[in-house]
Write an enzyme that holds these catalytic residues in place. Structure first.
Site, mmCIF file in Angstrom:
data_model
loop_
_atom_site.group_PDB
_atom_site.id
_atom_site.type_symbol
_atom_site.label_atom_id
_atom_site.label_comp_id
_atom_site.label_asym_id
_atom_site.label_seq_id
_atom_site.Cartn_x
_atom_site.Cartn_y
_atom_site.Cartn_z
ATOM 1 N N HIS A 73 -14.581 81.918 34.674
ATOM 2 C CA HIS A 73 -15.617 82.951 34.814
ATOM 3 C C HIS A 73 -16.947 82.388 34.331
ATOM 4 O O HIS A 73 -17.193 82.355 33.128
ATOM 5 C CB HIS A 73 -15.244 84.185 33.983
ATOM 6 C CG HIS A 73 -14.140 84.974 34.580
ATOM 7 N ND1 HIS A 73 -14.351 85.957 35.519
ATOM 8 C CD2 HIS A 73 -12.800 84.913 34.397
ATOM 9 C CE1 HIS A 73 -13.200 86.480 35.879
ATOM 10 N NE2 HIS A 73 -12.236 85.856 35.224
ATOM 11 N N GLU A 114 -19.796 83.714 34.382
ATOM 12 C CA GLU A 114 -20.584 84.767 33.725
ATOM 13 C C GLU A 114 -20.140 85.004 32.280
ATOM 14 O O GLU A 114 -20.833 85.682 31.520
ATOM 15 C CB GLU A 114 -20.508 86.065 34.546
ATOM 16 C CG GLU A 114 -19.217 86.849 34.456
ATOM 17 C CD GLU A 114 -18.058 86.328 35.300
ATOM 18 O OE1 GLU A 114 -17.026 87.040 35.357
ATOM 19 O OE2 GLU A 114 -18.147 85.228 35.896
ATOM 20 N N CYS A 117 -12.636 83.236 40.186
ATOM 21 C CA CYS A 117 -11.313 83.653 39.713
ATOM 22 C C CYS A 117 -10.440 84.082 40.894
ATOM 23 O O CYS A 117 -10.135 83.274 41.757
ATOM 24 C CB CYS A 117 -11.450 84.728 38.633
ATOM 25 S SG CYS A 117 -9.913 85.034 37.731
#
Length: 193
Positions: free
Chosen positions: A175, A177, A77
């Protein structure tokens, strides 16, 4: 394998740490230059505003260290955006790793882009086993245009770089994650580089 997540005060680092744990590895959070240099893999996260994040990097000397790293480095990001030459947000000089500038979405789309978007034109070992047009989770108001270092593209009113690669440096706008199984696979691929 020694995995270091750069801890410079601008990042959702706990969720990345947990994602690495789910893959069976431990990650160290650190801003220590020697610790980062000795890592096998480095993750450079970022959430927040570009100029204040860059000030934190400069204050800790990490702005000099990061471009000199020789091991695989993954910017996430804002981390990816700061690896570019320049970011319009806060009129910020970047680390100059990726040869492109980061600009604001300003062509009639809702800003920020929040939610799931497809990635396509996948062109890297980072995307091994990830399907073309897979969905990844994004939250951003600024983007890197498609350039020579683009390894994945998304469309949000225009085509933009959702991932970049140059030498040992990788960057993703999304992202991983927070991107379910595909995001986990990307992290696994990064750790396997």
């Amino acid at each position: 394998m020694k995995i270091v997540i750069i801890d410079y005060g601008a990042g959702n680092i706990q969720s990345i740490k947990f994602a690495i744990q789910r893959l069976g590895f431990e990650a160290i959070l650190s801003s220590d230059v020697e610790e980062i240099k000795s890592a096998d893999k480095v993750i450079f996260p970022g959430v927040g505003e570009a100029s204040s994040a860059m000030k934190m990097l400069v204050a800790s000397g990490l702005n000099v260290l990061i471009p000199e790293l020789k091991q695989p480095v993954l910017g996430i990001c804002l981390g990816m955006q700061l690896m570019c030459n320049y970011c319009e947000e806060g009129d910020t000089q970047g680390l100059g790793i990726f040869n492109t500038d980061v600009v604001r979405f300003n062509h009639g789309v809702k800003v920020p882009q929040i939610g799931w978007n497809q990635i396509s034109e996948l062109n890297s070992a980072l995307f091994e086993g990830i399907d073309e047009n897979e969905y990844m989770y994004l939250v951003h108001s600024y983007y890197a245009p498609v350039c020579k270092e683009t390894i994945a593209v998304s469309d949000y009113g225009l085509a933009y770089s959702n991932a970049l690669e140059k030498d040992n440096f990788y960057g993703v706008q999304f992202h991983p994650e927070k991107s379910s199984i595909a995001g986990e696979k990307l992290l696994q691929n990064f750790l396997a580089l």
